[in-house]
Design a protein around this motif. Structure first.
Motif, short mmCIF file in Angstrom:
data_model
loop_
_atom_site.label_atom_id
_atom_site.label_comp_id
_atom_site.label_asym_id
_atom_site.label_seq_id
_atom_site.Cartn_x
_atom_site.Cartn_y
_atom_site.Cartn_z
N GLY A 1 -2.67 134.63 26.08
CA GLY A 1 -3.47 135.76 25.58
C GLY A 1 -4.78 135.47 26.70
N ILE A 2 -5.32 134.38 27.11
CA ILE A 2 -6.08 133.98 28.02
C ILE A 2 -5.96 134.35 29.45
N ARG A 3 -4.46 134.22 29.78
CA ARG A 3 -4.03 134.46 31.12
C ARG A 3 -4.13 136.07 31.13
N ARG A 4 -3.91 136.72 29.94
CA ARG A 4 -3.68 138.26 29.99
C ARG A 4 -5.36 138.64 30.12
N SER A 5 -6.20 137.84 29.69
CA SER A 5 -7.47 138.35 29.49
C SER A 5 -8.08 138.41 30.85
N LEU A 6 -7.92 137.31 31.77
CA LEU A 6 -8.44 137.09 33.11
C LEU A 6 -7.51 138.14 34.04
N ALA A 7 -6.40 138.53 33.85
CA ALA A 7 -5.78 139.64 34.66
C ALA A 7 -6.50 141.00 34.37
N ALA A 8 -6.82 141.07 33.15
CA ALA A 8 -7.57 142.37 32.93
C ALA A 8 -8.82 142.43 33.33
N ALA A 9 -9.47 141.36 33.62
CA ALA A 9 -10.71 141.18 34.10
C ALA A 9 -10.58 141.42 35.56
#
Length: 437
Positions: free
Chosen positions: A287-295
Protein backbone atom coordinates in the motif's frame (compact mmCIF):
# COMPACT_ATOMS: atom_id res chain seq x y z
CA UNK A 1 -15.96 -4.14 -42.79
CA UNK A 2 -18.04 -4.94 -45.89
CA UNK A 3 -18.10 -1.90 -48.12
CA UNK A 4 -21.68 -2.43 -49.30
CA UNK A 5 -23.15 -3.08 -45.86
CA UNK A 6 -25.63 -0.75 -44.18
CA UNK A 7 -25.14 -0.30 -40.46
CA UNK A 8 -27.56 0.67 -37.70
CA UNK A 9 -27.33 1.28 -33.96
CA UNK A 10 -28.85 3.06 -31.00
CA UNK A 11 -27.09 6.45 -30.92
CA UNK A 12 -28.63 7.82 -27.74
CA UNK A 13 -27.86 6.50 -24.26
CA UNK A 14 -29.18 2.99 -23.50
CA UNK A 15 -32.01 2.56 -21.03
CA UNK A 16 -35.41 4.14 -20.64
CA UNK A 17 -35.80 7.73 -21.85
CA UNK A 18 -38.34 10.08 -23.40
CA UNK A 19 -36.78 9.78 -26.85
CA UNK A 20 -34.29 7.31 -28.34
CA UNK A 21 -32.35 7.94 -31.55
CA UNK A 22 -31.55 5.03 -33.87
CA UNK A 23 -29.33 5.76 -36.86
CA UNK A 24 -28.94 3.89 -40.12
CA UNK A 25 -26.08 4.59 -42.54
CA UNK A 26 -25.25 3.02 -45.88
CA UNK A 27 -26.61 2.23 -49.35
CA UNK A 28 -29.73 0.48 -48.00
CA UNK A 29 -30.73 3.37 -45.70
CA UNK A 30 -33.19 4.80 -48.23
CA UNK A 31 -34.79 1.42 -48.90
CA UNK A 32 -35.04 0.81 -45.14
CA UNK A 33 -36.92 4.05 -44.55
CA UNK A 34 -39.31 3.44 -47.45
CA UNK A 35 -40.01 -0.14 -46.32
CA UNK A 36 -40.79 0.91 -42.75
CA UNK A 37 -42.47 4.32 -43.14
CA UNK A 38 -43.64 4.73 -46.75
CA UNK A 39 -42.71 7.52 -49.18
CA UNK A 40 -39.41 9.27 -48.57
CA UNK A 41 -39.74 12.59 -46.67
CA UNK A 42 -37.99 15.74 -47.85
CA UNK A 43 -34.26 15.59 -46.95
CA UNK A 44 -33.31 17.18 -43.62
CA UNK A 45 -36.94 17.80 -42.62
CA UNK A 46 -38.50 15.97 -39.68
CA UNK A 47 -41.55 13.90 -40.59
CA UNK A 48 -43.99 12.21 -38.21
CA UNK A 49 -44.56 8.67 -39.44
CA UNK A 50 -45.98 5.32 -38.43
CA UNK A 51 -43.08 2.89 -38.29
CA UNK A 52 -43.96 -0.66 -39.36
CA UNK A 53 -42.12 -3.94 -39.36
CA UNK A 54 -40.66 -4.42 -42.89
CA UNK A 55 -41.96 -8.00 -43.19
CA UNK A 56 -45.06 -8.38 -41.01
CA UNK A 57 -46.39 -4.84 -41.26
CA UNK A 58 -46.92 -4.68 -37.50
CA UNK A 59 -46.87 -1.12 -36.09
CA UNK A 60 -43.70 -0.64 -34.01
CA UNK A 61 -44.10 3.02 -33.06
CA UNK A 62 -45.34 6.41 -34.24
CA UNK A 63 -42.38 8.75 -34.23
CA UNK A 64 -40.21 11.28 -36.03
CA UNK A 65 -37.95 10.23 -38.91
CA UNK A 66 -35.34 12.30 -40.77
CA UNK A 67 -33.74 11.50 -44.10
CA UNK A 68 -30.20 12.71 -44.93
CA UNK A 69 -29.04 12.17 -48.52
CA UNK A 70 -25.38 11.46 -49.32
CA UNK A 71 -22.83 12.89 -49.65
CA UNK A 72 -23.66 15.83 -47.36
CA UNK A 73 -24.02 13.71 -44.23
CA UNK A 74 -21.91 12.92 -41.20
CA UNK A 75 -20.64 9.64 -42.67
CA UNK A 76 -20.78 10.66 -46.34
CA UNK A 77 -23.42 7.97 -46.90
CA UNK A 78 -27.21 8.02 -46.92
CA UNK A 79 -28.40 8.30 -43.30
CA UNK A 80 -31.77 7.78 -41.61
CA UNK A 81 -32.61 8.81 -38.06
CA UNK A 82 -35.51 7.24 -36.19
CA UNK A 83 -36.43 9.37 -33.16
CA UNK A 84 -38.70 6.93 -31.35
CA UNK A 85 -40.13 6.62 -27.86
CA UNK A 86 -37.31 5.60 -25.56
CA UNK A 87 -38.67 2.46 -23.93
CA UNK A 88 -36.58 -0.69 -23.98
CA UNK A 89 -39.39 -2.52 -25.80
CA UNK A 90 -39.63 0.01 -28.65
CA UNK A 91 -35.84 0.13 -29.05
CA UNK A 92 -35.54 -3.66 -29.08
CA UNK A 93 -38.41 -4.05 -31.59
CA UNK A 94 -36.95 -1.48 -33.99
CA UNK A 95 -33.40 -2.88 -33.82
CA UNK A 96 -34.75 -6.38 -34.39
CA UNK A 97 -36.78 -5.23 -37.41
CA UNK A 98 -33.79 -3.44 -38.94
CA UNK A 99 -31.74 -6.59 -38.59
CA UNK A 100 -34.21 -8.47 -40.82
CA UNK A 101 -33.67 -6.16 -43.80
CA UNK A 102 -31.22 -7.54 -46.35
CA UNK A 103 -27.87 -5.78 -46.29
CA UNK A 104 -28.39 -4.26 -42.84
CA UNK A 105 -26.39 -5.20 -39.77
CA UNK A 106 -25.64 -3.85 -36.30
CA UNK A 107 -22.73 -1.42 -36.30
CA UNK A 108 -19.44 -2.16 -34.61
CA UNK A 109 -18.07 0.24 -31.95
CA UNK A 110 -17.01 3.50 -33.60
CA UNK A 111 -18.05 2.37 -37.08
CA UNK A 112 -20.07 5.50 -37.88
CA UNK A 113 -17.03 7.64 -37.04
CA UNK A 114 -14.76 5.31 -39.01
CA UNK A 115 -16.92 5.70 -42.11
CA UNK A 116 -16.78 9.47 -41.63
CA UNK A 117 -12.97 9.20 -41.63
CA UNK A 118 -12.83 6.89 -44.64
CA UNK A 119 -15.15 9.18 -46.61
CA UNK A 120 -13.10 12.29 -45.77
CA UNK A 121 -15.60 13.92 -43.42
CA UNK A 122 -13.29 13.96 -40.39
CA UNK A 123 -9.59 13.31 -39.89
CA UNK A 124 -8.14 11.28 -37.01
CA UNK A 125 -7.36 14.27 -34.79
CA UNK A 126 -10.91 15.58 -35.24
CA UNK A 127 -12.35 12.14 -34.45
CA UNK A 128 -10.25 11.93 -31.28
CA UNK A 129 -11.65 15.34 -30.36
CA UNK A 130 -15.15 13.96 -30.94
CA UNK A 131 -14.41 11.08 -28.56
CA UNK A 132 -13.18 13.57 -25.96
CA UNK A 133 -16.29 15.70 -26.46
CA UNK A 134 -18.54 12.71 -25.75
CA UNK A 135 -16.58 11.96 -22.58
CA UNK A 136 -16.16 15.60 -21.43
CA UNK A 137 -17.13 16.17 -17.80
CA UNK A 138 -16.11 19.80 -17.31
CA UNK A 139 -16.47 23.08 -19.16
CA UNK A 140 -12.76 23.27 -19.95
CA UNK A 141 -12.76 19.72 -21.35
CA UNK A 142 -15.78 20.58 -23.49
CA UNK A 143 -14.11 23.68 -24.93
CA UNK A 144 -10.86 21.88 -25.72
CA UNK A 145 -12.61 18.88 -27.29
CA UNK A 146 -14.94 21.08 -29.33
CA UNK A 147 -12.00 23.09 -30.69
CA UNK A 148 -10.19 19.87 -31.64
CA UNK A 149 -13.32 18.48 -33.31
CA UNK A 150 -13.57 21.72 -35.30
CA UNK A 151 -10.04 21.14 -36.61
CA UNK A 152 -7.84 23.38 -34.46
CA UNK A 153 -5.09 20.78 -34.10
CA UNK A 154 -5.54 19.47 -37.64
CA UNK A 155 -5.03 22.94 -39.13
CA UNK A 156 -1.84 23.39 -37.11
CA UNK A 157 -0.33 19.99 -37.94
CA UNK A 158 -1.43 20.04 -41.60
CA UNK A 159 0.11 23.50 -41.89
CA UNK A 160 3.42 22.20 -40.57
CA UNK A 161 3.24 19.20 -42.89
CA UNK A 162 2.60 21.48 -45.87
CA UNK A 163 5.67 23.51 -44.95
CA UNK A 164 7.74 20.31 -44.72
CA UNK A 165 6.54 19.32 -48.19
CA UNK A 166 7.67 22.74 -49.44
CA UNK A 167 11.05 22.18 -47.77
CA UNK A 168 11.23 18.76 -49.41
CA UNK A 169 10.56 20.41 -52.78
CA UNK A 170 13.52 22.74 -52.23
CA UNK A 171 15.76 19.79 -51.39
CA UNK A 172 14.57 17.98 -54.53
CA UNK A 173 15.37 21.12 -56.50
CA UNK A 174 18.86 21.06 -55.02
CA UNK A 175 19.18 17.47 -56.25
CA UNK A 176 17.81 18.28 -59.72
CA UNK A 177 20.20 21.21 -60.17
CA UNK A 178 23.20 19.56 -58.54
CA UNK A 179 25.26 20.25 -61.66
CA UNK A 180 24.60 23.98 -61.19
CA UNK A 181 26.41 24.58 -57.92
CA UNK A 182 25.04 28.02 -57.04
CA UNK A 183 21.40 27.08 -57.66
CA UNK A 184 21.70 23.81 -55.75
CA UNK A 185 23.44 25.40 -52.76
CA UNK A 186 20.92 28.24 -52.64
CA UNK A 187 17.93 25.88 -52.64
CA UNK A 188 19.47 23.67 -49.93
CA UNK A 189 20.34 26.71 -47.79
CA UNK A 190 16.77 28.00 -48.05
CA UNK A 191 15.42 24.56 -47.11
CA UNK A 192 17.52 24.47 -43.95
CA UNK A 193 16.59 28.04 -43.08
CA UNK A 194 12.88 27.18 -43.22
CA UNK A 195 13.43 23.94 -41.33
CA UNK A 196 15.13 25.81 -38.46
CA UNK A 197 12.06 28.04 -38.04
CA UNK A 198 9.72 25.05 -38.11
CA UNK A 199 11.92 23.16 -35.63
CA UNK A 200 11.55 25.97 -33.09
CA UNK A 201 7.77 26.05 -33.51
CA UNK A 202 7.33 22.30 -33.00
CA UNK A 203 9.71 22.31 -30.02
CA UNK A 204 7.75 25.13 -28.38
CA UNK A 205 4.51 23.22 -28.97
CA UNK A 206 5.97 20.12 -27.29
CA UNK A 207 7.32 22.13 -24.35
CA UNK A 208 3.86 22.86 -22.97
CA UNK A 209 3.97 21.16 -19.56
CA UNK A 210 1.49 18.56 -20.87
CA UNK A 211 -1.30 21.12 -20.34
CA UNK A 212 -3.61 19.63 -22.95
CA UNK A 213 -3.25 16.12 -21.56
CA UNK A 214 -3.77 17.38 -17.99
CA UNK A 215 -6.95 19.18 -19.05
CA UNK A 216 -8.24 16.14 -20.93
CA UNK A 217 -7.34 13.47 -18.37
CA UNK A 218 -7.65 15.53 -15.19
CA UNK A 219 -5.33 17.33 -12.76
CA UNK A 220 -4.14 14.65 -10.33
CA UNK A 221 -3.86 15.42 -6.60
CA UNK A 222 -2.39 12.84 -4.20
CA UNK A 223 -3.19 13.03 -0.48
CA UNK A 224 -0.14 11.87 1.47
CA UNK A 225 0.67 11.70 5.14
CA UNK A 226 1.23 9.45 8.11
CA UNK A 227 -1.53 7.05 9.24
CA UNK A 228 -4.49 8.87 10.83
CA UNK A 229 -3.36 12.24 9.45
CA UNK A 230 -6.90 12.86 8.20
CA UNK A 231 -6.45 12.00 4.51
CA UNK A 232 -9.63 9.91 4.16
CA UNK A 233 -11.65 12.43 6.15
CA UNK A 234 -10.42 15.23 3.88
CA UNK A 235 -11.26 13.19 0.78
CA UNK A 236 -14.82 12.69 2.06
CA UNK A 237 -15.12 16.40 2.89
CA UNK A 238 -13.98 17.36 -0.62
CA UNK A 239 -16.28 14.80 -2.27
CA UNK A 240 -19.16 15.62 0.11
CA UNK A 241 -19.86 11.92 0.50
CA UNK A 242 -18.36 8.87 2.22
CA UNK A 243 -15.96 7.87 -0.52
CA UNK A 244 -13.37 6.40 1.88
CA UNK A 245 -13.66 4.48 5.16
CA UNK A 246 -12.68 6.60 8.16
CA UNK A 247 -11.50 4.84 11.30
CA UNK A 248 -9.48 5.62 14.41
CA UNK A 249 -7.51 2.47 13.64
CA UNK A 250 -4.28 3.36 11.88
CA UNK A 251 -3.51 1.91 8.46
CA UNK A 252 -7.06 1.17 7.27
CA UNK A 253 -6.41 2.59 3.79
CA UNK A 254 -4.40 0.18 1.64
CA UNK A 255 -5.55 0.67 -1.97
CA UNK A 256 -5.69 4.00 -3.81
CA UNK A 257 -9.17 5.52 -3.65
CA UNK A 258 -9.91 8.09 -6.37
CA UNK A 259 -12.60 10.76 -6.56
CA UNK A 260 -13.15 13.00 -9.61
CA UNK A 261 -14.38 16.55 -8.97
CA UNK A 262 -15.13 19.58 -11.11
CA UNK A 263 -13.24 22.56 -9.72
CA UNK A 264 -13.75 25.84 -11.59
CA UNK A 265 -14.54 23.93 -14.77
CA UNK A 266 -11.45 21.70 -14.54
CA UNK A 267 -11.40 17.96 -13.85
CA UNK A 268 -9.44 17.23 -10.67
CA UNK A 269 -8.73 13.67 -9.51
CA UNK A 270 -8.04 13.24 -5.78
CA UNK A 271 -6.26 10.07 -4.63
CA UNK A 272 -6.49 8.94 -1.01
CA UNK A 273 -3.41 6.86 -0.19
CA UNK A 274 -2.06 4.57 2.49
CA UNK A 275 -0.34 6.22 5.45
CA UNK A 276 3.42 6.59 5.13
CA UNK A 277 5.34 4.83 7.92
CA UNK A 278 7.55 1.81 8.56
CA UNK A 279 5.33 -1.02 7.31
CA UNK A 280 4.49 -3.88 9.65
CA UNK A 281 3.22 -6.30 6.97
CA UNK A 282 3.61 -7.11 3.29
CA UNK A 283 0.11 -5.80 2.54
CA UNK A 284 0.83 -2.45 4.17
CA UNK A 285 4.23 -2.28 2.47
CA UNK A 286 2.50 -2.70 -0.91
CA UNK A 287 0.00 0.00 0.00
CA UNK A 288 2.81 2.43 0.83
CA UNK A 289 4.58 1.58 -2.45
CA UNK A 290 1.40 2.41 -4.34
CA UNK A 291 1.03 5.65 -2.35
CA UNK A 292 4.49 6.85 -3.35
CA UNK A 293 3.86 5.82 -6.97
CA UNK A 294 0.62 7.85 -6.98
CA UNK A 295 2.54 10.81 -5.57
CA UNK A 296 5.15 10.58 -8.32
CA UNK A 297 2.42 10.56 -10.99
CA UNK A 298 0.46 13.40 -9.38
CA UNK A 299 0.46 17.00 -10.56
CA UNK A 300 0.12 18.13 -6.93
CA UNK A 301 0.92 16.36 -3.64
CA UNK A 302 -0.90 17.44 -0.48
CA UNK A 303 1.02 16.35 2.61
CA UNK A 304 -1.31 16.25 5.61
CA UNK A 305 -0.01 16.35 9.16
CA UNK A 306 -1.28 17.53 12.52
CA UNK A 307 2.07 19.29 12.84
CA UNK A 308 3.39 20.12 9.34
CA UNK A 309 6.67 21.34 10.87
CA UNK A 310 7.62 17.68 11.30
CA UNK A 311 7.04 16.64 7.68
CA UNK A 312 9.73 14.16 6.59
CA UNK A 313 11.94 15.14 3.63
CA UNK A 314 10.37 13.90 0.39
CA UNK A 315 11.50 14.46 -3.19
CA UNK A 316 8.69 16.85 -4.16
CA UNK A 317 9.26 20.42 -5.28
CA UNK A 318 7.44 23.36 -3.77
CA UNK A 319 5.68 23.87 -7.11
CA UNK A 320 4.17 20.37 -7.02
CA UNK A 321 3.50 19.96 -3.30
CA UNK A 322 1.63 21.70 -0.49
CA UNK A 323 1.87 21.15 3.26
CA UNK A 324 -1.50 21.12 5.01
CA UNK A 325 -2.16 21.19 8.74
CA UNK A 326 -5.01 18.74 9.31
CA UNK A 327 -7.44 18.49 12.25
CA UNK A 328 -7.42 22.26 12.70
CA UNK A 329 -10.37 21.93 15.09
CA UNK A 330 -8.11 20.28 17.70
CA UNK A 331 -6.25 23.59 18.13
CA UNK A 332 -2.89 21.91 18.65
CA UNK A 333 0.06 24.10 19.58
CA UNK A 334 1.80 24.86 16.30
CA UNK A 335 3.71 27.76 14.80
CA UNK A 336 2.74 26.64 11.28
CA UNK A 337 1.27 29.62 9.45
CA UNK A 338 0.26 27.78 6.27
CA UNK A 339 -3.09 26.36 5.25
CA UNK A 340 -4.99 24.53 8.00
CA UNK A 341 -8.17 22.52 7.48
CA UNK A 342 -10.71 20.60 9.48
CA UNK A 343 -12.72 17.87 7.80
CA UNK A 344 -14.95 17.83 10.88
CA UNK A 345 -15.98 21.51 10.91
CA UNK A 346 -15.23 22.39 7.29
CA UNK A 347 -12.80 25.13 8.30
CA UNK A 348 -10.24 25.87 5.59
CA UNK A 349 -11.83 23.55 3.02
CA UNK A 350 -12.96 26.39 0.74
CA UNK A 351 -9.49 27.95 0.86
CA UNK A 352 -7.90 24.60 0.03
CA UNK A 353 -10.26 24.08 -2.92
CA UNK A 354 -9.45 27.58 -4.20
CA UNK A 355 -5.71 26.88 -3.96
CA UNK A 356 -6.03 23.56 -5.80
CA UNK A 357 -8.20 25.15 -8.50
CA UNK A 358 -5.61 27.91 -8.89
CA UNK A 359 -2.79 25.40 -9.33
CA UNK A 360 -4.84 23.33 -11.77
CA UNK A 361 -5.59 26.47 -13.82
CA UNK A 362 -1.90 27.36 -13.87
CA UNK A 363 -1.05 23.82 -15.03
CA UNK A 364 -3.39 23.92 -18.03
CA UNK A 365 -2.59 27.56 -18.79
CA UNK A 366 -4.60 30.01 -20.81
CA UNK A 367 -2.77 29.82 -24.12
CA UNK A 368 -4.91 30.43 -27.19
CA UNK A 369 -2.93 27.99 -29.36
CA UNK A 370 -4.26 24.41 -29.63
CA UNK A 371 -2.78 22.12 -26.98
CA UNK A 372 -1.39 18.62 -27.36
CA UNK A 373 -4.00 16.21 -26.02
CA UNK A 374 -2.65 12.70 -26.62
CA UNK A 375 0.53 10.67 -26.24
CA UNK A 376 0.10 9.52 -29.85
CA UNK A 377 0.38 13.11 -31.09
CA UNK A 378 3.36 13.80 -28.84
CA UNK A 379 5.24 10.73 -30.12
CA UNK A 380 4.62 11.69 -33.76
CA UNK A 381 5.78 15.27 -33.16
CA UNK A 382 8.91 14.07 -31.35
CA UNK A 383 9.69 11.78 -34.29
CA UNK A 384 9.22 14.66 -36.72
CA UNK A 385 11.43 16.89 -34.58
CA UNK A 386 14.17 14.24 -34.51
CA UNK A 387 14.03 13.89 -38.30
CA UNK A 388 14.26 17.67 -38.74
CA UNK A 389 17.25 17.73 -36.39
CA UNK A 390 18.99 15.08 -38.48
CA UNK A 391 18.24 17.11 -41.62
CA UNK A 392 19.72 20.25 -40.06
CA UNK A 393 22.73 18.71 -38.36
CA UNK A 394 23.67 15.96 -40.79
CA UNK A 395 26.29 16.44 -43.48
CA UNK A 396 25.01 18.10 -46.69
CA UNK A 397 25.84 15.05 -48.73
CA UNK A 398 24.70 12.78 -49.98
CA UNK A 399 21.79 15.17 -50.38
CA UNK A 400 19.37 12.30 -51.11
CA UNK A 401 19.64 11.26 -47.44
CA UNK A 402 18.70 14.76 -46.31
CA UNK A 403 15.66 14.62 -48.58
CA UNK A 404 14.65 11.36 -46.88
CA UNK A 405 14.94 13.08 -43.47
CA UNK A 406 12.36 15.66 -44.55
CA UNK A 407 10.04 13.03 -46.03
CA UNK A 408 10.11 11.06 -42.77
CA UNK A 409 9.28 14.20 -40.78
CA UNK A 410 6.31 14.95 -43.06
CA UNK A 411 5.09 11.37 -42.75
CA UNK A 412 5.27 11.57 -38.94
CA UNK A 413 3.03 14.64 -38.95
CA UNK A 414 0.69 13.04 -41.48
CA UNK A 415 0.09 10.13 -39.13
CA UNK A 416 -1.53 12.45 -36.56
CA UNK A 417 -4.41 13.39 -38.84
CA UNK A 418 -4.43 10.14 -40.82
CA UNK A 419 -3.04 11.52 -44.06
CA UNK A 420 -0.55 8.64 -44.32
CA UNK A 421 -0.01 5.07 -43.04
CA UNK A 422 -2.27 4.87 -39.98
CA UNK A 423 -3.89 1.46 -40.34
CA UNK A 424 -2.17 0.20 -37.19
CA UNK A 425 -3.85 2.82 -34.97
CA UNK A 426 -7.36 2.83 -36.45
CA UNK A 427 -8.80 0.01 -34.35
CA UNK A 428 -7.42 1.57 -31.18
CA UNK A 429 -8.95 4.97 -31.95
CA UNK A 430 -12.39 3.86 -33.14
CA UNK A 431 -12.73 1.11 -30.56
CA UNK A 432 -13.11 3.76 -27.84
CA UNK A 433 -16.46 4.88 -29.24
CA UNK A 434 -19.82 3.42 -28.32
CA UNK A 435 -21.56 1.29 -30.95
CA UNK A 436 -23.83 4.11 -32.16
CA UNK A 437 -21.12 6.68 -32.88
Amino acid sequence: MKEASTIFALSSAPGRAGVAVIRVSGPAARKTLEMMTGPLPEPRFAAFRTIKHPKTGDVLDRAVVIWFAAPKTETGEDIVEFQVHGSRAVIAALLSALGEIAGCRLAEPGEFARRAFENGKLDLAEIEGLADLIEAETEAQRRQALAQTAGSLSKLYDGWRTRLIEIAALVEAAIDFSDEGDVSASAFHEARKRAEILQKEIAAHLDDGHRGEILREGFRVALLGAPNAGKSSLLNALARRDAAIVSAEAGTTRDIIEVRLDLAGLAVIFSDTAGIREASSDVEREGIRRSLAAARDADLVLWLAENPESIPPLNFSRETSLAIRSKQDLALDSRFDGLAVSAKTGAGIDQLIAEIAKRASEAVGSATEPALTRARHREALENALNDIAVFLNGPPGPIELRAEDVRRAAQALGRITGRVDVEDVLDQIFGRFCIGK
